[in-house]
Design an enzyme around this catalytic site. Structure first.
Site, short mmCIF file in Angstrom:
data_model
loop_
_atom_site.label_atom_id
_atom_site.label_comp_id
_atom_site.label_asym_id
_atom_site.label_seq_id
_atom_site.Cartn_x
_atom_site.Cartn_y
_atom_site.Cartn_z
CB THR A 46 -1.03 -0.06 1.17
OG1 THR A 46 -0.55 -0.18 2.41
CG2 THR A 46 -2.31 -1.21 1.37
CB CYS A 47 4.12 2.13 1.46
SG CYS A 47 3.89 1.67 2.93
#
Length: 861
Positions: free
Chosen positions: A822-823
């Protein structure tokens, strides 16, 4: 002779005040469903058109005259022109022959459809050119969409010039334009005044006509219809949107995307993300736009990202021709002209960056600016109002398309006047003055304003603060939060909720530390860093976004079967009863008095509005309207909260005495139940006072007041927090629907939208994984796609960019689950045996793999 356009400087304070007076009167008329002021509908009886002087053209031109049925707008008259159908034109009834430079007299009544812009001629005007014409009226085609310009150009008539009056030494020409008539009517002045030209009364009456069943809600629906079909300007166009339909680029990075080209901010830039010497910016121009200057903003401090040589191409479709080749001074900070003095409209203009300084691979551009001479705009297209297009607008269905078209023309005129004074009203106007409050009553009309987006952006820029000198680091225990979510009664103080952990973690540690103000620039997109206890993660944005998503889920759970772990919002009666609309909504809890946390929720909403993140709160329009300052009403807004009660009171109001006593007997007292199931008295001692038949109107009024105001204090606290982050002027300019979308994102996650936001890396175009992926998402529900979006990006709503890479196994078929980071908003997609298997694995991961697996790294504290 033309009045000031949107954003143009008005000639005097007198003119400004006159337009404000007009807007106040028009707003009152709109709210009451009355005809708009007559000045707004002014149409001159006579306009003179001169044949466009084209030296290369013939000396004589035949202008076909078409007959129209009735008033010229009839559905089903296929081929009729003018009309709401723009199929092939049928044979014209007659023709007018004109020499180059000659003139033709017409009325000021116009109509635009797919064939172009038409003007109407009366029988008298036709007789000047056709001795034996049998038509009572005729229509001339003045301008075609594909021509890029008018064949006939309106001018002052010789009769008007002869009738100029010498008044106080000033030549006053009769006024022809409706904007000028508005100014004459509402601006006070001493001495003699110019006079409007003779009015075309029949056309004015047609514009002013209001159907007997027409209401303000019909106007609102018409505004939304126009916005859906015309008004959704590409948000990336910014400062060039009056000239450009859309902007495409060869590639871009997530942070430095195409919107930076037109945000009028020299500190931001578009940055490519592709191969060397293959960078371009493609402008799709609006019809009739002729470019006088095309400028690029560059900055020498960009080093090897700075463009060194630019080539501009233009034309139609793929048939583009080279227009210019420009070498850019490597020391320049500012604008460089790469194209100028075009004489024709170019549908496509493509800027190709063929070389960067020091052989740089990628390019940065800090802005695109256009100076243009717009040819005559064709106007609103009557073809829009076909019955098939009105299905989503039940109030408009059944209304004559001709009436809708003319009403839309009038509303566009109203918006044009509003745009001309909007920058005077917001943010400087005293909000306590009656005029401004009257204009706020028609806030939905701001959807069509061209000035509003730049005003909102300017207000946000002017009020932003610098980003914090350090990023808060929070330690979050999500295991305890999950236990609390499963059984909130074990933790009545909600100390273990992610919401509370973040709130407490952000408190200043001493009296000298300033609390966060959340007014950061948009590009400051990580507000705090999360360390999830017992989870390995290096938070580069994904952990932060996950904490926001967790807080959203705690405040307003998406599942109706789970308990609400926090006390700030309660489920609506509709959700509890499974009745009415908006069955998944929440309202502020009337019993919760923790106003400091409500205020913080408002601050988070403001931060989401300013930035790129979302705080997904499932609140009905009833709440969003109060937050944005719009008026709420029982009949329009409260059915989304408690439709059963709304219907009950409606029945009670019209029931006879016998039925009332049979249904309610002596059991109905002066009490009501609020959304939190709290019973409150409507009058002192109301628990013991029975509602008699004669008292029912008073009872109904008291119930409505109590329920409409049940969470007034909680909403006020949220609004106070919102206003700490967002200026009042911004809330004044946004509709409640826009406020909700900016805070919460777009709840509809369509496959088309995902296609635009998804980028495949290291895949061949024919790779079956790409095909299976899209087949899977097509079979997903909207909830499935929202869950998938959160699995990949940490966000559950659009817009959110997605990058997809092959997994480490390459082409080896596997049944492994996909992985995500998700980063970096990245999905690692395995190779599956079929689209069905791909669908199953993606869905399972979306619902069950919310932990950030690939962000893992050894972490010991």
């Amino acid at each position: 002779m033309a009045g000031p356009g949107p954003g143009a400087a008005l000639e005097s304070p007198r003119q400004l005040l006159g337009r404000v007076r007009f807007l106040a009167e028009a707003a009152r008329s709109l709210r009451a469903g009355l005809p708009l002021p007559a000045a707004l509908a002014f149409v001159p009886r006579e306009v003179l058109y001169k044949l466009y002087k084209d030296p290369a053209g013939p000396s004589r031109v035949l202008l076909p005259v078409w007959e129209a049925e009735g008033l010229g707008l009839r559905v089903g008259a296929v081929g009729a022109a003018p009309g709401t159908g723009s199929g092939p034109l049928r044979a014209a009834r007659d023709s007018i022959e004109l020499r180059r430079g000659a003139c033709v007299r017409t009325t000021g009544e116009e109509l635009c459809n797919g064939h172009g812009l038409w003007v109407k001629l009366t029988k008298e005007q036709l007789a000047e050119h056709l001795s034996d014409c049998s038509l009572d009226e005729g229509w001339l085609l003045v301008c075609r969409p594909a021509e890029g310009g008018a064949r006939l150009v309106p001018i002052d008539t010789p009769d008007h010039l002869q009738r100029q009056q010498q008044l106080f030494g000033v030549d006053y020409r009769p006024v022809l334009r409706w904007e000028q008539v508005v100014d004459l009517t509402y601006s006070h002045r001493l001495g003699s005044r110019p006079q409007p030209a003779e009015a075309y009364t029949e056309a004015i009456q047609r514009l002013l006509y209001v159907p007997p069943t027409w209401t303000y809600e019909c106007d609102e629906d018409l505004i939304h219809f126009l916005y859906d079909h015309l008004g959704k300007e590409d948000e990336n166009l910014g400062s060039v949107k009056q000239y450009v339909e859309s902007i495409d680029v060869s590639s871009y990075t997530e942070e430095f995307n195409v919107s930076c080209l037109t945000d009028s901010n020299a500190d931001t830039y578009w940055e490519s993300d592709g191969s060397q010497c293959q960078h371009w910016v493609r402008l799709t121009m609006k019809k009739g736009t002729i470019v006088k200057k095309l400028l690029l903003t560059v900055d020498t401090t960009d080093d090897n990202f700075m463009p060194k040589r630019v080539v501009v191409y233009g034309g139609e479709g793929d048939n583009l021709k080279k227009l210019s080749d420009v070498n850019i001074d490597e020391t320049l900070i500012g604008d460089v002209c790469v194209l100028e003095d075009m004489t024709v409209h170019l549908p496509i203009i493509e800027i190709r960056i063929v070389e960067c300084r020091d052989d740089g691979i990628d390019v940065r551009l800090r802005g695109v600016k256009i100076k243009s001479s717009r040819q005559r705009e064709l106007g609103l297209n009557a073809d829009l109002f076909q019955p098939a297009s009105l299905v989503r607008y039940p109030r408009l269905e059944g209304t004559d398309p001709e009436v809708l078209y003319r009403r839309a023309v009038l509303l566009q005129r109203f918006i044009k006047i509003l745009d001309s004074v909007l920058h005077h009203l917001v943010p400087a106007w005293d909000h306590t003055l009656g005029t401004f409050s009257e204009i706020k009553q028609v806030k939905q009309f701001l959807l069509l304003s061209r000035q509003r987006p730049s005003l909102v952006a300017q207000c946000l820029r002017d009020s932003e603060s610098s980003k914090p000198s350090f990023m808060p680091r929070l330690y979050i225990n999500r295991r305890l939060a999950m236990e609390h979510r499963a059984c909130p009664s074990r933790d009545p103080a909600c100390k273990n909720a992610v919401f509370t952990q973040v709130y407490e973690g952000l408190k200043p540690s001493d009296k000298y530390e300033k609390p966060l103000d959340y007014r950061w620039p948009m590009r400051y997109d990580q507000w705090w860093e999360c360390k999830f206890i017992a989870e390995g993660i290096i938070d580069q944005g994904g952990g932060f976004r996950d904490s926001l998503a967790d807080m959203s889920e705690e405040l307003c759970p998406s599942s109706a079967d789970t308990p609400v772990p926090l006390p700030f919002f309660v489920r609506t009666a509709n959700q509890g009863n499974g009745t009415g609309e908006a069955r998944d909504m929440y309202v502020p809890n009337p019993s919760c008095r923790d106003f400091a946390k409500y205020e913080w929720i408002g601050q988070l909403m403001g931060a989401a509005l300013r930035g790129k993140e979302f705080l997904v709160l499932a609140l009905p329009g009833f709440v969003w309207k109060q937050l944005s300052g719009e008026e709420v009403s029982w009949s329009k807004d409260f059915p989304a909260v408690d439709s059963v009660l709304v219907k009950l009171l409606e029945v009670m109001e019209g029931v006879d005495k016998e039925t009332f006593e049979f249904k309610f007997g002596k059991e109905l007292t002066f009490t009501t139940v609020l959304s939190d199931q709290q019973v409150v008295e409507l009058i002192p001692g109301g628990t013991g006072i029975v509602v008699e038949y004669e008292d029912r109107s008073r009872f109904i009024q008291l119930v409505r007041k109590a329920r409409l105001e049940e969470s007034k204090e909680q909403v006020a606290a949220m609004q106070a927090g919102l206003l700490k982050v967002v200026p009042q002027a911004v809330l004044d300019l946004l509709t409640w629907q826009e406020l909700e979308k900016k805070v919460c994102g777009d709840p509809e996650v369509t496959v088309d939208a995902l296609r635009k936001l998804t980028r495949f890396e290291d895949f061949e175009p024919s790779d079956t994984r790409v095909q299976y992926f899209w087949e899977a998402l097509n079979n997903f529900t909207n909830e499935d796609r929202s869950r998938f979006l959160r699995f990949v990006t940490g966000r559950s709503r659009l817009p959110a960019r997605i990058y997809i890479y092959p997994d480490k196994l390459g082409y080896e078929t596997t049944d492994a689950l996909p992985e995500s980071s998700t980063c970096s908003s990245t999905l690692f997609l395995p190779h599956y045996a079929s689209a069905k298997v791909c669908e199953e694995k993606l869905r399972y991961a979306a619902y069950n793999c919310v932990a950030i697996d690939t962000d893992m790294s050894p972490w010991e504290e």
